[in-house]
Each structure stands twice: as structure tokens, then as C-alpha cells.
Enzyme design. Structure first.
Site, PDB file in Angstrom:
ATOM      1  N   LYS A 177      84.514 126.605 -33.407  1.00 20.02           N
ATOM      2  CA  LYS A 177      84.996 127.929 -33.849  1.00 20.02           C
ATOM      3  C   LYS A 177      85.675 128.690 -32.709  1.00 20.02           C
ATOM      4  O   LYS A 177      85.116 128.811 -31.606  1.00 20.02           O
ATOM      5  CB  LYS A 177      83.807 128.724 -34.403  1.00 20.02           C
ATOM      6  CG  LYS A 177      84.146 130.009 -35.119  1.00 20.02           C
ATOM      7  CD  LYS A 177      82.881 130.543 -35.812  1.00 20.02           C
ATOM      8  CE  LYS A 177      83.069 131.827 -36.557  1.00 20.02           C
ATOM      9  NZ  LYS A 177      81.842 132.229 -37.295  1.00 20.02           N
ATOM     10  N   GLU A 194      76.307 136.073 -33.202  1.00 24.07           N
ATOM     11  CA  GLU A 194      77.071 134.848 -32.917  1.00 24.07           C
ATOM     12  C   GLU A 194      77.582 134.825 -31.482  1.00 24.07           C
ATOM     13  O   GLU A 194      77.685 133.778 -30.863  1.00 24.07           O
ATOM     14  CB  GLU A 194      78.251 134.706 -33.888  1.00 24.07           C
ATOM     15  CG  GLU A 194      77.852 134.180 -35.244  1.00 24.07           C
ATOM     16  CD  GLU A 194      79.059 133.693 -36.018  1.00 24.07           C
ATOM     17  OE1 GLU A 194      79.694 132.726 -35.590  1.00 24.07           O
ATOM     18  OE2 GLU A 194      79.363 134.299 -37.056  1.00 24.07           O
ATOM     19  N   GLU A 232      79.681 126.522 -43.357  1.00 16.94           N
ATOM     20  CA  GLU A 232      79.404 126.762 -41.930  1.00 16.94           C
ATOM     21  C   GLU A 232      77.882 126.713 -41.717  1.00 16.94           C
ATOM     22  O   GLU A 232      77.126 127.174 -42.584  1.00 16.94           O
ATOM     23  CB  GLU A 232      79.913 128.171 -41.570  1.00 16.94           C
ATOM     24  CG  GLU A 232      79.547 128.664 -40.183  1.00 16.94           C
ATOM     25  CD  GLU A 232      79.809 130.179 -39.995  1.00 16.94           C
ATOM     26  OE1 GLU A 232      79.671 130.945 -40.972  1.00 16.94           O
ATOM     27  OE2 GLU A 232      80.144 130.574 -38.868  1.00 16.94           O
ATOM     28  N   CYS A 292      84.669 130.234 -40.894  1.00 18.23           N
ATOM     29  CA  CYS A 292      84.327 131.596 -41.287  1.00 18.23           C
ATOM     30  C   CYS A 292      85.275 132.668 -40.763  1.00 18.23           C
ATOM     31  O   CYS A 292      86.347 132.859 -41.292  1.00 18.23           O
ATOM     32  CB  CYS A 292      82.875 131.912 -40.934  1.00 18.23           C
ATOM     33  SG  CYS A 292      82.317 133.385 -41.815  1.00 18.23           S
ATOM     34  N   ASN A 294      79.762 126.747 -32.486  1.00 23.24           N
ATOM     35  CA  ASN A 294      79.684 126.757 -33.939  1.00 23.24           C
ATOM     36  C   ASN A 294      80.743 125.735 -34.387  1.00 23.24           C
ATOM     37  O   ASN A 294      81.939 125.987 -34.252  1.00 23.24           O
ATOM     38  CB  ASN A 294      79.995 128.174 -34.433  1.00 23.24           C
ATOM     39  CG  ASN A 294      79.734 128.343 -35.908  1.00 23.24           C
ATOM     40  OD1 ASN A 294      79.725 127.383 -36.656  1.00 23.24           O
ATOM     41  ND2 ASN A 294      79.545 129.588 -36.326  1.00 23.24           N
ATOM     42  N   ASN A 333      79.680 131.912 -43.749  1.00 24.35           N
ATOM     43  CA  ASN A 333      78.483 132.717 -44.051  1.00 24.35           C
ATOM     44  C   ASN A 333      78.925 134.155 -43.845  1.00 24.35           C
ATOM     45  O   ASN A 333      79.130 134.585 -42.702  1.00 24.35           O
ATOM     46  CB  ASN A 333      77.356 132.461 -43.044  1.00 24.35           C
ATOM     47  CG  ASN A 333      76.621 131.159 -43.254  1.00 24.35           C
ATOM     48  OD1 ASN A 333      75.563 131.113 -43.854  1.00 24.35           O
ATOM     49  ND2 ASN A 333      77.178 130.082 -42.719  1.00 24.35           N
TER      50      ASN A 333
HETATM   51  N1  CDV Z   1      79.960 133.828 -39.900  1.00 22.33           N
HETATM   52  C1  CDV Z   1      80.965 134.716 -39.739  1.00 22.33           C
HETATM   53  O1  CDV Z   1      81.904 134.463 -39.002  1.00 22.33           O
HETATM   54  N2  CDV Z   1      80.856 135.880 -40.406  1.00 22.33           N
HETATM   55  C2  CDV Z   1      81.805 136.957 -40.277  1.00 22.33           C
HETATM   56  C3  CDV Z   1      81.138 138.304 -40.486  1.00 22.33           C
HETATM   57  C4  CDV Z   1      80.548 138.815 -39.219  1.00 22.33           C
HETATM   58  C5  CDV Z   1      82.081 139.359 -40.938  1.00 22.33           C
HETATM   59  C6  CDV Z   1      82.964 136.806 -41.255  1.00 22.33           C
HETATM   60  O2  CDV Z   1      84.114 136.994 -40.823  1.00 22.33           O
HETATM   61  O3  CDV Z   1      82.739 136.563 -42.440  1.00 22.33           O
END
Ligand code: CDV
Length: 326
Positions: A124, A143, A47, A169, A107, A194
Site C-alpha cells: 500500500k 495504520e 484488504e 483501500c 499493508n 476496510n
Molecule cells: N483501510 C483504509 O485505508 N481506510 C480508509 C479510511 C481511513 C478512510 C479509507 O480510505 O477507506
């Protein structure tokens, strides 16, 4: 003959604020070459792979952050990746921050084919974190300030002889993500992430970051009879430690490959796409065993809020009914 796809997860270590796109793409190209040499058909990058994870900082006005976003894909810095895909005839998934001509910020990830052309784009859906600066945190997770939630949902694409979907993510923590694609017959889900290990709203979860990552990826794969390929940008980036542990997971829920460092690292697995059918046609034969008529709360316009408000009473009433029946 069974369908097989050799897939590489190209995990990244940290990207510093001062690193240029060109320098980052050099790193991606080195991993891409390594994966292609190992026979990969498809390489999955993280990501927001092209920059540091900028939502950890508050920037005002929003336009001051424009330089973190891509306004074209490929652009001059990313074109070498697309050219290399065409030259080596290897596809890839790449996550980046997208700024559209209409001013929307997403994203985003793209799925690029063996001709070096964009086969599919995903934006996303589940945007975690917060909308405004929260100075009490050791670092921000903004975000929800930097990105809009996609209204488009989860599509599945015919790609390299398999049915392939994308998520990004936080999407991986939601069972609906996998199931929406599972209902479209997905056979491989690609995911970049991430994940800061410190979770400020509830630090008791920090020690469980790796466990929770495996838990959701493995459950999502198994419950939908699909391969899942999850690629991290991990390690200590601008002082913030992020989870690595990129992994390739079979439809059985088993981890078939996992990164062992928190730096740039390529893991590769040969994925038997037809293995999905073993699960999709038995335990998880959706047509035979699912009970959608019992799941209507999942799509209720009020998002199940009224049922949650009435929760304890409704539960105890049900217990009484059950007791009376005996
Ligand atoms: N980049 C993300 O979406 N990170 C989230 C953090 C905030 C928990 C994740 O679900 O990994």
C-alpha cells in the site's frame, strides 16, 4: 475474438478478534468454491482479509502486534487457498499484513495465478489515519503506526490475458493511483478495502461514505478506461460499522455488479477486456490529448507546496491577466 475475464468479488463480513486464521481461510475457501462454480477466472478478496482490522486498537510496544502479521505467504494456514487455486485453476487477490525478515511492516496484497503461484505483490502506497494513540476517538485508525508506506508505487502485470494492477483501500481515493496504472495501459485494477463508516476527523462525511466510494471507483475506471474490482470487509466488526458495497465497474464507469449485503457474499461479472480500448483510443487517448507539460506540478519535489502557499495571489493575478487580454 474479444478477451474476456470472469471476475468475482468475494466480500467478507466481519472477522472477530478471536477468529483463527484457519477459520477465516475456511470462509475464504467457501467463497472461492462458489466463485469457481460460477465460472470465475479470478477471485478478489478484501484488504487485511485474514484478521480483524487491528489498526483500530493501540498496542505497545509494536512487537506486541506481531501476531497480526504474516511472515510467510503462503504460510501453513493460507496454503489451502493456494492449493485450491492450482486445483481449480482460478487466480486470486488477497490482502494481508506483511512482516518482512528485515522487520518492515506493510499493508500488502498478492496476485496469485492459476498454478497457485504468486504472480505479483503490491504494498500500500497511501497510508491513512494517524501515528500515535488518540484516545478522543471512539476507535483508532492507526495504520500509520502499524504500516510503512511502500516506496515501490504501482506496477501493471500481464495476467490472464489482461493488464492487471493492484491498489489497497485508501489508494482508491487518489486519482494518481489510477493514472499511474492508466499510463501503463492497465485494463483491470483490483482493490480490497476496510472503510469504517464513522470518520472521526470530520463526521459530516459519515453519511457520504457509500457515495464517496462509488464516486472514486467509477471516476477512476472511466477516466482511465479500465475495469475496477473493489472488495470490502464490511459490517459491524468489533463494534465498528464498515462499508460493504463491493462492486465491479466497467471502463464506462458503470457498476455492473454490486454486493447487496454487508456479510460474506460473492458477486460475479464477465468482463470484456477489449472494452477498455473504446475509452483508451477515443476520449482518453493519452498520447493524443494529455498535456503532461502542463502537469509538472504533479511531480515537483516540493509536492506543489510553494504554489499552494502563493495560491490566492497567483489566482487573482491570473484573473487580471485574463481580463486585460479581453
Ligand atoms: N483501510 C483504509 O485505508 N481506510 C480508509 C479510511 C481511513 C478512510 C479509507 O480510505 O477507506
Amino acid at each position: 475474438m474479444s478477451r474476456s475475464l470472469v471476475v468475482a468479488s468475494a466480500q467478507m463480513g466481519p472477522v472477530a478478534t478471536h477468529e483463527t486464521r484457519a477459520a477465516v481461510v475456511e470462509r475464504l475457501l467457501a467463497m472461492f468454491a462458489h466463485a469457481a462454480d460460477r465460472g470465475a477466472d479470478l477471485v478478489v478478496f478484501p484488504e487485511l482479509a485474514l484478521t480483524t482490522f487491528f489498526p483500530r486498537w493501540w498496542q505497545e510496544p509494536l512487537a506486541a502486534a506481531d501476531h497480526w502479521y504474516e511472515t510467510e505467504m503462503p504460510g501453513p494456514d493460507t496454503k489451502p487457498l493456494f492449493d485450491e487455486a492450482a486445483r481449480r485453476r482460478v487466480g486470486f487477490y488477497l490482502g494481508y499484513a506483511e512482516l518482512t525478515p528485515q522487520g518492515h511492516r506493510y499493508n500488502t496484497s498478492v496476485l496469485v495465478d492459476r498454478q497457485g503461484l504468486i504472480a505479483a505483490k503490491y504494498r500500500k502506497v497511501h497510508i491513512p489515519g494517524h501515528e500515535a494513540n488518540e484516545p478522543w476517538r471512539p476507535f483508532q485508525h492507526l495504520e500509520r503506526y502499524y504500516f510503512e508506506a511502500s516506496p515501490d508505487g504501482f506496477a501493471v502485470h500481464e495476467y490472464l490475458d489482461a493488464r492487471v494492477g493492484m491498489m489497497i483501500c485508501n489508494d482508491r481515493r487518489w486519482p494518481e493511483t489510477y493514472r499511474v496504472m492508466g499510463l501503463q495501459g492497465v485494463e483491470m485494477i483490483l482493490c480490497g478495502y476496510n472503510t469504517p463508516i464513522h470518520y472521526a476527523p470530520d463526521p459530516s462525511q459519515d453519511v457520504l461514505a457509500g457515495f464517496h466510494n462509488q464516486l472514486v471507483l467509477q471516476a477512476g475506471a472511466y477516466q482511465n478506461g479500465t475495469w475496477v474490482v473493489a472488495t470490502a470487509k464490511g459490517g459491524i466488526e468489533e463494534g465498528v460499522d464498515s462499508l460493504a458495497q463491493s462492486s465491479i465497474i466497467a471502463p464506462s464507469g458503470q457498476v455492473v455488479a454490486q454486493a447487496i449485503t454487508n456479510a460474506d457474499e460473492v458477486i460475479v461479472a464477465e468482463c470484456d477486456i477489449d472494452w477498455c480500448a473504446r475509452y483508451k483510443q477515443t476520449l482518453f487517448d493519452f498520447d493524443r490529448y494529455r498535456r503532461p507539460e502542463c502537469y509538472s506540478i504533479l511531480t515537483d519535489a516540493d509536492n506543489g507546496k510553494s504554489s499552494r502557499a502563493a495560491g490566492p495571489a497567483a489566482t487573482s493575478e491570473r484573473h487580471i491577466e485574463e481580463g486585460e487580454r479581453q
